[in-house]
Enzyme design. Structure first.
Site, PDB file in Angstrom:
ATOM      1  CB  CYS A 158      50.644  45.103  42.623  1.00  0.00           C
ATOM      2  SG  CYS A 158      50.206  43.377  42.561  1.00  0.00           S
TER       3      CYS A 158
ATOM      4  CB  THR B 262      55.885  41.493  39.837  1.00  0.00           C
ATOM      5  OG1 THR B 262      54.549  41.342  39.367  1.00  0.00           O
ATOM      6  CG2 THR B 262      56.440  42.836  39.403  1.00  0.00           C
TER       7      THR B 262
ATOM      8  CE1 TYR C  93      43.310  37.247  46.490  1.00  0.00           C
ATOM      9  CE2 TYR C  93      45.073  36.756  48.058  1.00  0.00           C
ATOM     10  CZ  TYR C  93      43.759  37.123  47.797  1.00  0.00           C
ATOM     11  OH  TYR C  93      42.896  37.356  48.830  1.00  0.00           O
TER      12      TYR C  93
ATOM     13  CB  THR D 240      58.759  45.462  49.840  1.00  0.00           C
ATOM     14  OG1 THR D 240      57.926  45.897  48.772  1.00  0.00           O
ATOM     15  CG2 THR D 240      59.856  46.485  50.068  1.00  0.00           C
TER      16      THR D 240
ATOM     17  NE  ARG E 111      47.626  40.552  49.449  1.00  0.00           N
ATOM     18  CZ  ARG E 111      47.991  39.845  48.375  1.00  0.00           C
ATOM     19  NH1 ARG E 111      49.226  39.439  48.258  1.00  0.00           N
ATOM     20  NH2 ARG E 111      47.107  39.555  47.452  1.00  0.00           N
TER      21      ARG E 111
ATOM     22  CG  ASP F 172      51.647  26.542  47.532  1.00  0.00           C
ATOM     23  OD1 ASP F 172      51.368  27.655  47.081  1.00  0.00           O
ATOM     24  OD2 ASP F 172      52.214  26.357  48.634  1.00  0.00           O
TER      25      ASP F 172
HETATM   26  C1  UDX Z   1      47.116  46.094  40.101  1.00  0.00           C
HETATM   27  C2  UDX Z   1      47.194  46.221  38.565  1.00  0.00           C
HETATM   28  O1  UDX Z   1      46.058  46.937  38.100  1.00  0.00           O
HETATM   29  C3  UDX Z   1      47.298  44.858  37.938  1.00  0.00           C
HETATM   30  O2  UDX Z   1      47.451  44.967  36.539  1.00  0.00           O
HETATM   31  C4  UDX Z   1      48.518  44.171  38.538  1.00  0.00           C
HETATM   32  O3  UDX Z   1      48.877  43.038  37.913  1.00  0.00           O
HETATM   33  C5  UDX Z   1      48.311  44.005  40.027  1.00  0.00           C
HETATM   34  O4  UDX Z   1      48.194  45.311  40.585  1.00  0.00           O
HETATM   35  P1  UDX Z   1      45.234  45.650  41.917  1.00  0.00           P
HETATM   36  O5  UDX Z   1      46.205  46.252  42.866  1.00  0.00           O
HETATM   37  O6  UDX Z   1      44.672  44.320  42.267  1.00  0.00           O
HETATM   38  O7  UDX Z   1      45.900  45.486  40.458  1.00  0.00           O
HETATM   39  O8  UDX Z   1      43.987  46.640  41.717  1.00  0.00           O
HETATM   40  P2  UDX Z   1      43.716  47.972  40.866  1.00  0.00           P
HETATM   41  O9  UDX Z   1      42.353  47.882  40.333  1.00  0.00           O
HETATM   42  O10 UDX Z   1      44.798  48.228  39.903  1.00  0.00           O
HETATM   43  O11 UDX Z   1      43.704  49.105  42.002  1.00  0.00           O
HETATM   44  C6  UDX Z   1      44.861  49.490  42.722  1.00  0.00           C
HETATM   45  C7  UDX Z   1      44.532  50.622  43.694  1.00  0.00           C
HETATM   46  O12 UDX Z   1      44.243  51.815  43.002  1.00  0.00           O
HETATM   47  C8  UDX Z   1      43.319  50.340  44.558  1.00  0.00           C
HETATM   48  O13 UDX Z   1      43.577  50.768  45.881  1.00  0.00           O
HETATM   49  C9  UDX Z   1      42.234  51.192  43.948  1.00  0.00           C
HETATM   50  O14 UDX Z   1      41.237  51.562  44.861  1.00  0.00           O
HETATM   51  C10 UDX Z   1      43.036  52.385  43.478  1.00  0.00           C
HETATM   52  N1  UDX Z   1      42.392  53.130  42.399  1.00  0.00           N
HETATM   53  C11 UDX Z   1      42.207  52.566  41.179  1.00  0.00           C
HETATM   54  C12 UDX Z   1      41.986  54.446  42.625  1.00  0.00           C
HETATM   55  O15 UDX Z   1      42.163  54.981  43.715  1.00  0.00           O
HETATM   56  N2  UDX Z   1      41.405  55.139  41.616  1.00  0.00           N
HETATM   57  C13 UDX Z   1      41.206  54.598  40.378  1.00  0.00           C
HETATM   58  O16 UDX Z   1      40.694  55.312  39.492  1.00  0.00           O
HETATM   59  C14 UDX Z   1      41.614  53.269  40.154  1.00  0.00           C
END
Ligand code: UDX
EC number: 1.1.1.22
Length: 614
Positions: free
Chosen positions: A355, A211, A78, A173, A425, A100
């Site tokens: 993440c 990370t 990803y 983790t 995930r 890979d």
């Molecule tokens: C995150 C980080 O944003 C990104 O910078 C990093 O490198 C990888 O991890 P990601 O997990 O792919 O990205 O998605 P993100 O849009 O950040 O959302 C994370 C979680 O927060 C999701 O479950 C989303 O639904 C939730 N979320 C986000 C909320 O519940 N409310 C919000 O307002 C924003």
């Protein structure tokens, strides 16, 4: 490649979260986290790397760096895949190779069946991997370009040919041993770093993309001292900030790029060389250079702060439900304060994804291992609040349905951890389904517009490992649907678990056209429409191509070709007419227009508002 259930410890070949060239242990937890190395406590100790620490002002001028002409990205997952594709797209003169040792994954990157789905990614890959127009002519046509993105399983050779090697493997983790459930499992990273140190040419820049715990660069430096004494490698930290579903857009228009280096002339020069690669499309002011430790820590802190913000607003949603305040209104009111800003204030059933949880826990572990227990407890609470929020939602559903689900059909709309991704995930959906299952419902129906039903089935089947069958095909009560109406028909309650536009009950402002107008591929090409480019043929598939034989258009992770399919919002009137009374909708994402839904005879209970009353 399937998405794995959060609880399952899947085979590395089937897990999208593993983008390694090396085998992990079955539970991916054999090695310890370098952050916990005793040396961590002694930054100034004798073993502390000199080149990473010797002082020189970041502002001092540095000689012009040797340009990077070839990049090898280790890990085709990803992070590695989209990052390499955009680096190649924006730097036609740089050869970018993604390696890979997973042959299936590389075969897919080299085919029409990309192993992951991200909006705009297929277009970017087509341009960089397949080139544009006919470049075989003596005078290449205008607008033509030679392919400069390659995918290979020949890991050591590609490492040895690169000016810069990006390590972009999975760092999940730890599941066992010291720090289990909290520390970062560095098995893949450590093995790849060793491979890089073994095969890289003298002078190669090694870049941490994954990370990693703070001070991982020191681990690599020590490997160099042992395996290649005398060799000159610079280690940079350049964390990714791409989010699932917007990865290409995030890469093309990032808020910032962070490059951490040693503050030595050589370190600064290496940082400068990498900055040049990004500067081909990103303003200099957005490229931030720091020391290595700051950069490594900044990534963990960025995600932890975002997660903390969500746990904060989610904690307030519980207060809203009890007081009559509306969490969306509270969010709007506080988000208008420019010191806070409006993003990441949408309350919901808790954050998911690969993440946030792992990075917060990594921070917890770092703090605890440094004896900073209060700091650790503070950040641990962010994760605990997230779990509380998810469980609270499931409990509210059960309570509203008179504390029994026996004889009832519950429909779960959305399964992925957020919209526009097939990534499941750490998705809250599975844990909610587990809680509902304990109530012995007549049926749990699941529909997700982006996830491959087969992937969801696999995850549900993994749940039943020690219990009775769960899937309807095996005699259980969980059924996965590929049609939203069939999933909702005859249900007593619908749970909105993922905020897909398809489920909204109000017009999404120009949902598809706007998205297309701002499509990453178009932005990437400064407004040039793809249809106007001289795209070359995609690589053909052999007659026995297993992906063609699947015939679904699904990639490994189950993504459909959502970019090309129009998004159609569901007809809630039609759904309402097929539901059982009293009709309940539990909005876990605070995205439903409640009065409109109630006008259709559906009672709505939403996170952060006091809910339906007679
Ligand atoms: C995150 C980080 O944003 C990104 O910078 C990093 O490198 C990888 O991890 P990601 O997990 O792919 O990205 O998605 P993100 O849009 O950040 O959302 C994370 C979680 O927060 C999701 O479950 C989303 O639904 C939730 N979320 C986000 C909320 O519940 N409310 C919000 O307002 C924003």
């Amino acid at each position: 490649m399937h998405s794995v259930a959060p609880t399952s410890i899947a085979d590395t070949h089937d897990s999208p979260d593993v983008s390694s060239t090396v085998l992990t242990t079955p539970d991916r937890s054999a090695s310890c986290s370098p952050a916990l190395d005793e040396k961590l406590n002694a930054p100034g100790s004798a073993s502390s790397n000199k080149s990473l620490h010797s002082s020189r002002s970041r502002e001092e001028p540095i000689s012009s760096p040797r340009p990077i002409r070839s990049i090898c990205c280790v890990g085709a997952g990803y992070v590695g895949g989209p990052t390499a594709a955009v680096l190649a797209l924006k730097n036609p003169a740089i050869k970018v190779t993604v390696v890979d040792r997973d042959e299936r994954r590389i075969r897919r990157w080299n085919s029409r069946h990309l192993p992951i789905y991200e909006p705009g990614l297929a277009e970017v890959v087509r341009i960089a991997r397949d080139g544009l127009g006919d470049v075989s002519k003596v005078e290449p046509q205008e607008g033509s370009r030679t392919p400069n993105l390659f995918f290979s399983t020949d890991v050591s050779r590609c490492i040895s040919e690169a000016d810069a090697v990006l390590i972009a493997v999975n760092t999940p983790t730890k599941m066992r041993g010291t720090g289990k459930g909290c520390a970062t499992d560095m098995t893949s990273f450590e093995a790849v770093a060793a491979e890089v140190v073994r095969h890289a040419r003298d002078g190669t820049i090694i870049v941490e993309k994954s990370t990693v715990p703070c001070r991982t660069a020191q681990m690599i430096q020590e490997m160099i001292h042992i395996q290649r004494p005398g060799a000159r490698f610079e280690i940079l930290s350049n964390p990714e900030f791409l989010a699932a579903g917007t990865a290409v857009q995030d890469l093309i228009c990032p808020d910032r790029i962070i490059i951490g280096s040693a503050p030595t002339p050589e370190g600064l020069e290496a940082a400068q060389a990498l900055a040049e690669v990004y500067a081909s499309w990103i303003e200099r002011s957005r490229i931030i250079t720091t020391n290595v430790w700051s950069s490594e820590l900044a990534k963990l802190v960025a995600n932890s702060m975002l997660a903390q913000r969500l746990s904060s607003i989610n904690s307030i949603s519980a207060l809203c439900e009890a007081t009559g305040a509306e969490v969306n209104e509270v969010s709007r009111a506080i988000g208008a304060d420019t010191r806070l800003g409006s993003k990441f204030l949408r309350a919901g059933i808790g954050f998911g994804g690969s993440c946030f949880k792992k990075d917060v826990l990594s921070l917890v572990y770092l703090a605890e291992s440094l004896g900073l227990y209060e700091v650790g407890a503070y950040w641990r609470q962010v994760v605990e609040m997230n779990e509380y929020q998810r469980d609270r939602f499931a409990a509210r559903v059960i309570k509203r349905l008179n504390s029994t689900l026996v004889t009832k059909k519950i429909c779960v709309l959305g399964y992925a951890f957020k919209k526009n991704t097939s990534d499941t995930r750490e998705a809250p959906a599975l844990e909610i389904i587990k809680t509902l299952l304990d109530e012995n419902p007549r049926e749990i129906a699941i529909f997700d517009p982006c996830c491959n039903p087969l992937v969801i089935e696999e995850e549900i089947r993994a749940l039943q490992k020690y219990g009775p069958p769960l899937l309807s095909d095996d005699g259980g009560c969980v059924k996965i649907y590929s049609d939203a109406y069939a999933a909702c028909a005859d249900s007593n309650a619908i749970l909105l678990v993922t905020e897909f536009d398809e489920f909204m009950n109000f017009p999404i402002p120009a949902a598809r056209p706007a998205a297309q107008a701002a499509s990453p591929a178009k932005t990437a090409l400064a407004g040039v429409e793809l249809s106007k480019l001289q795209l070359n043929e995609e690589p053909g598939c052999s007659l026995d191509c297993p992906d063609c034989q699947m015939g679904t258009g699904y990639g490994d992770d189950g993504a459909n070709d959502a970019d090309t399919l129009p998004k159609k919002q569901v007809d809630w009137a039609k759904i309402s007419s097929s539901m059982k009374s009293p009709k309940w909708l539990f909005d876990g994402r605070c995205v439903i227009d409640v009065p409109k839904m109630e006008a259709l005879g559906i009672r709505v209970e939403a996170i952060g508002s006091s809910g339906w009353s007679v």
